[in-house]
Design an enzyme around this catalytic site. Structure first.
Site, PDB file in Angstrom:
ATOM      1  N   ASP A 132       0.832  -1.220   0.000  1.00  0.00           N
ATOM      2  CA  ASP A 132       0.000   0.000   0.000  1.00  0.00           C
ATOM      3  C   ASP A 132       0.860   1.262   0.000  1.00  0.00           C
ATOM      4  OD1 ASP A 132       0.978  -0.153   2.609  1.00  0.00           O
ATOM      5  OD2 ASP A 132      -0.994  -0.037   3.571  1.00  0.00           O
ATOM      6  N   LYS A 162       8.985  -0.206  -5.414  1.00  0.00           N
ATOM      7  CA  LYS A 162       7.807  -1.084  -5.522  1.00  0.00           C
ATOM      8  C   LYS A 162       6.801  -0.472  -6.509  1.00  0.00           C
ATOM      9  CE  LYS A 162       6.959  -4.414  -3.580  1.00  0.00           C
ATOM     10  NZ  LYS A 162       7.282  -5.833  -3.839  1.00  0.00           N
TER      11      LYS A 162
HETATM   12  P1  NAD Z   1      11.411 -10.195   3.537  1.00  0.00           P
HETATM   13  O1  NAD Z   1      12.467  -9.150   3.472  1.00  0.00           O
HETATM   14  O2  NAD Z   1      11.118 -10.855   4.842  1.00  0.00           O
HETATM   15  O3  NAD Z   1      11.763 -11.375   2.505  1.00  0.00           O
HETATM   16  C1  NAD Z   1      12.255 -11.135   1.219  1.00  0.00           C
HETATM   17  C2  NAD Z   1      12.743 -12.470   0.637  1.00  0.00           C
HETATM   18  O4  NAD Z   1      13.162 -12.242  -0.722  1.00  0.00           O
HETATM   19  C3  NAD Z   1      13.934 -13.078   1.379  1.00  0.00           C
HETATM   20  O5  NAD Z   1      13.750 -14.457   1.544  1.00  0.00           O
HETATM   21  C4  NAD Z   1      15.118 -12.785   0.457  1.00  0.00           C
HETATM   22  O6  NAD Z   1      16.173 -13.736   0.581  1.00  0.00           O
HETATM   23  C5  NAD Z   1      14.455 -12.836  -0.914  1.00  0.00           C
HETATM   24  N1  NAD Z   1      15.187 -12.047  -1.916  1.00  0.00           N
HETATM   25  C6  NAD Z   1      15.598 -10.749  -1.800  1.00  0.00           C
HETATM   26  N2  NAD Z   1      16.247 -10.363  -2.935  1.00  0.00           N
HETATM   27  C7  NAD Z   1      16.206 -11.426  -3.785  1.00  0.00           C
HETATM   28  C8  NAD Z   1      16.693 -11.642  -5.101  1.00  0.00           C
HETATM   29  N3  NAD Z   1      17.335 -10.668  -5.773  1.00  0.00           N
HETATM   30  N4  NAD Z   1      16.472 -12.849  -5.679  1.00  0.00           N
HETATM   31  C9  NAD Z   1      15.821 -13.832  -5.000  1.00  0.00           C
HETATM   32  N5  NAD Z   1      15.355 -13.683  -3.755  1.00  0.00           N
HETATM   33  C10 NAD Z   1      15.557 -12.499  -3.145  1.00  0.00           C
HETATM   34  O7  NAD Z   1      10.124  -9.512   2.927  1.00  0.00           O
HETATM   35  P2  NAD Z   1       8.577  -9.658   3.347  1.00  0.00           P
HETATM   36  O8  NAD Z   1       8.285  -8.696   4.429  1.00  0.00           O
HETATM   37  O9  NAD Z   1       8.243 -11.080   3.502  1.00  0.00           O
HETATM   38  O10 NAD Z   1       7.877  -9.089   2.010  1.00  0.00           O
HETATM   39  C11 NAD Z   1       7.612  -9.953   0.903  1.00  0.00           C
HETATM   40  C12 NAD Z   1       6.923  -9.168  -0.192  1.00  0.00           C
HETATM   41  O11 NAD Z   1       5.707  -8.592   0.293  1.00  0.00           O
HETATM   42  C13 NAD Z   1       7.747  -7.981  -0.730  1.00  0.00           C
HETATM   43  O12 NAD Z   1       7.560  -7.906  -2.125  1.00  0.00           O
HETATM   44  C14 NAD Z   1       7.134  -6.768  -0.035  1.00  0.00           C
HETATM   45  O13 NAD Z   1       7.303  -5.616  -0.816  1.00  0.00           O
HETATM   46  C15 NAD Z   1       5.689  -7.194   0.052  1.00  0.00           C
HETATM   47  N6  NAD Z   1       4.904  -6.593   1.131  1.00  0.00           N
HETATM   48  C16 NAD Z   1       5.369  -6.633   2.419  1.00  0.00           C
HETATM   49  C17 NAD Z   1       4.583  -6.119   3.457  1.00  0.00           C
HETATM   50  C18 NAD Z   1       5.041  -6.191   4.915  1.00  0.00           C
HETATM   51  O14 NAD Z   1       4.331  -5.732   5.787  1.00  0.00           O
HETATM   52  N7  NAD Z   1       6.191  -6.778   5.222  1.00  0.00           N
HETATM   53  C19 NAD Z   1       3.353  -5.525   3.165  1.00  0.00           C
HETATM   54  C20 NAD Z   1       2.920  -5.491   1.824  1.00  0.00           C
HETATM   55  C21 NAD Z   1       3.702  -6.027   0.822  1.00  0.00           C
HETATM   56  O1  TDX Z   2      12.117   0.615  15.699  1.00  0.00           O
HETATM   57  C1  TDX Z   2      11.176   1.090  15.054  1.00  0.00           C
HETATM   58  N1  TDX Z   2      10.410   2.074  15.623  1.00  0.00           N
HETATM   59  C2  TDX Z   2       9.357   2.645  14.993  1.00  0.00           C
HETATM   60  O2  TDX Z   2       8.697   3.531  15.564  1.00  0.00           O
HETATM   61  C3  TDX Z   2      10.824   0.625  13.719  1.00  0.00           C
HETATM   62  C4  TDX Z   2      11.640  -0.456  13.061  1.00  0.00           C
HETATM   63  C5  TDX Z   2       9.735   1.203  13.108  1.00  0.00           C
HETATM   64  N2  TDX Z   2       9.016   2.183  13.700  1.00  0.00           N
HETATM   65  C6  TDX Z   2       7.811   2.726  13.027  1.00  0.00           C
HETATM   66  C7  TDX Z   2       7.983   3.126  11.581  1.00  0.00           C
HETATM   67  C8  TDX Z   2       6.607   2.832  11.002  1.00  0.00           C
HETATM   68  O3  TDX Z   2       5.735   3.913  11.250  1.00  0.00           O
HETATM   69  O4  TDX Z   2       6.868   1.651  13.008  1.00  0.00           O
HETATM   70  C9  TDX Z   2       6.112   1.646  11.800  1.00  0.00           C
HETATM   71  C10 TDX Z   2       6.303   0.308  11.088  1.00  0.00           C
HETATM   72  O5  TDX Z   2       7.641   0.250  10.625  1.00  0.00           O
HETATM   73  P1  TDX Z   2       8.215  -0.959   9.725  1.00  0.00           P
HETATM   74  O6  TDX Z   2       8.007  -2.239  10.459  1.00  0.00           O
HETATM   75  O7  TDX Z   2       9.581  -0.588   9.317  1.00  0.00           O
HETATM   76  O8  TDX Z   2       7.190  -0.988   8.524  1.00  0.00           O
HETATM   77  P2  TDX Z   2       6.775   0.089   7.377  1.00  0.00           P
HETATM   78  O9  TDX Z   2       7.859   1.076   7.150  1.00  0.00           O
HETATM   79  O10 TDX Z   2       5.415   0.594   7.711  1.00  0.00           O
HETATM   80  O11 TDX Z   2       6.726  -0.879   6.092  1.00  0.00           O
HETATM   81  C11 TDX Z   2       6.143  -2.212   6.200  1.00  0.00           C
HETATM   82  O12 TDX Z   2       4.842  -2.246   5.656  1.00  0.00           O
HETATM   83  C12 TDX Z   2       4.707  -2.107   4.266  1.00  0.00           C
HETATM   84  C13 TDX Z   2       7.030  -3.246   5.484  1.00  0.00           C
HETATM   85  O13 TDX Z   2       8.344  -3.204   6.021  1.00  0.00           O
HETATM   86  C14 TDX Z   2       7.033  -3.026   4.002  1.00  0.00           C
HETATM   87  O14 TDX Z   2       7.767  -4.065   3.355  1.00  0.00           O
HETATM   88  C15 TDX Z   2       5.616  -3.050   3.497  1.00  0.00           C
HETATM   89  O15 TDX Z   2       5.577  -2.739   2.134  1.00  0.00           O
END
Ligand code: NAD
Ligand code: TDX
Length: 342
Positions: A132, A162
């Site tokens: 998002d 992204k």
């Molecule tokens: P993450 O960082 O935990 O995992 C990423 C994975 O991708 C790892 O296993 C890493 O080894 C692999 N990777 C990275 N670069 C690579 C490459 N060049 N080739 C092959 N593998 C590679 O990420 P996540 O939090 O699980 O997010 C996964 C997906 O979801 C991402 O596309 C992210 O943008 C999307 N997303 C995440 C969130 C969130 O809250 N974390 C929310 C919405 C969308």
């Molecule tokens: O130590 C911290 N203290 C703090 O206040 C960290 C690590 C984060 N924060 C705040 C920043 C954000 O407002 O907390 C919120 C969440 O932070 P993150 O976990 O870094 O997430 P965010 O930046 O919101 O992004 C996440 O959601 C969307 C994922 O990492 C992304 O991959 C996804 O696309």
């Protein structure tokens, strides 16, 4: 409602980034719910990837390939014979993208380009997992939420890469006819999330006797969804979604950071003020909020983990019981934050 949905029953899928937090949850989700599906996990095992996340289910139905999504020759060998690519692999952490944007360009933009080229060449269905954050942020007092029609307005190096990848996907559909769908999901939480992210960082800090760290004024709002609900939504879109369409995924989980942190402190038996205020993140998005009406009404998806407090308690229990999983990454993560003043 009353719209046509395409039924698609993939039998042999590639999941990129299947050793990361959300990708590995999706692999478990498909393994548990769709026994007729074979999964090839393609993952480079960066600092964020951990083979442990899927080790228990590796075998006939789940195969692991260690490789990079930017490797076109590898994709030429791997993709033929599969009927879908579900693309999770990314550099995913905003703070890292501020410290060093380059890997985000490589993996998120070039990597997506390589996968799209392979999907085009071998006529494979493609699902793109996005965020998002491509929509930028909303004001705290704005009644609006993001919808599929919200204009793109990303703020960080991470979210801009992204957003770029989403635009490539749309262009490859329109110009080359790649059969694609896109999903943009809100903030995920749950087990196996890297300790660099907000919720796991605070839980593991408390477990390690360190004080949690809150950025800025702590009033930034995130829209939390359990990662298993994200997985069920992606499966729904992959199998029922209309080609060429974007679907927003969210579960009405808006909460500000200070409230989440105080909940964690309370569940873990600490004082509600037992944390440090630290320097704000540059360009820090104020609020995210998702309207998932399209996904719910058109494809009939519903979240099941709707009690955030309960989900948070379970997540705290998981990190408490799985120290061996997160401990190896903890010291280096905190050292990096310290250098950044966070
Ligand atoms: P993450 O960082 O935990 O995992 C990423 C994975 O991708 C790892 O296993 C890493 O080894 C692999 N990777 C990275 N670069 C690579 C490459 N060049 N080739 C092959 N593998 C590679 O990420 P996540 O939090 O699980 O997010 C996964 C997906 O979801 C991402 O596309 C992210 O943008 C999307 N997303 C995440 C969130 C969130 O809250 N974390 C929310 C919405 C969308
Ligand atoms: O130590 C911290 N203290 C703090 O206040 C960290 C690590 C984060 N924060 C705040 C920043 C954000 O407002 O907390 C919120 C969440 O932070 P993150 O976990 O870094 O997430 P965010 O930046 O919101 O992004 C996440 O959601 C969307 C994922 O990492 C992304 O991959 C996804 O696309």
């Amino acid at each position: 409602m009353g719209r046509m949905t395409e039924a698609f029953s993939p039998k042999n899928i590639i999941v990129t980034g299947g050793c990361g937090f959300i990708g590995s949850n999706f692999v478990h989700y498909v393994y548990n719910n769709h026994p007729d599906v074979h999964i090839t996990v393609l993952d480079a095992l960066t600092y964020a990837g951990n083979l442990e996340n899927i080790k228990a289910i590796l075998g006939d139905r789940v195969e692991f390939v260690h490789g990079n999504i930017c490797d076109a020759e590898l994709l030429d060998r791997l993709v033929p014979g599969h009927d879908a690519i579900v693309h999770y692999a990314a550099e995913s952490h905003n703070d890292n993208s501020i410290a060093n944007p380059e890997p985000f360009l490589k993996t998120n933009v070039e990597g997506t380009f390589r996968l799209l080229e392979a999907a085009r060449k071998y006529d494979v269905r493609y699902h793109h997992v996005s965020t998002d954050e491509v929509y930028g942020d909303l004001a705290l007092d704005d009644p609006a939420k993001f919808t599929e029609e919200t204009p793109y307005h990303p703020s960080s190096p991470y979210s801009s890469t992204k957003a770029s990848s989403d635009l490539l996907v749309r262009a490859w559909h329109r110009t080359f006819g790649v059969r694609m769908t896109i999903s943009n999901c809100s903030n995920n939480y749950g087990p196996y999330q890297h300790v660099e992210k907000f919720i796991p960082r605070q839980i593991t800090n408390i477990l390690d006797g360190l004080r949690p760290k809150l950025y800025g004024d702590g009033r930034n709002v995130r829209d939390w969804i359990h990662t298993e609900d994200h997985s069920s939504a992606v499966w729904t879109i992959l199998t029922k979604g209309r080609i060429g369409e974007t679907y927003l995924i969210g579960a009405n989980g808006e909460c500000n950071n200070i409230t989440v942190l105080r909940d964690i402190l309370e569940v873990m038996g600490k004082d509600r003020d037992d944390f440090d205020w630290v320097k704000d993140r540059p360009g820090h998005d104020r609020r995210y909020a998702i309207d998932s009406t399209k996904l719910q009404t058109e494809l009939g998806w519903k979240p099941t983990h709707t009690d955030f407090q309960k989900g948070l308690e379970k997540t705290i229990a998981w990190y408490t019981e799985n120290r061996a999983w997160w401990e190896p990454a903890k010291a280096a993560t905190e050292a990096k934050y310290k250098q950044q003043g966070q």
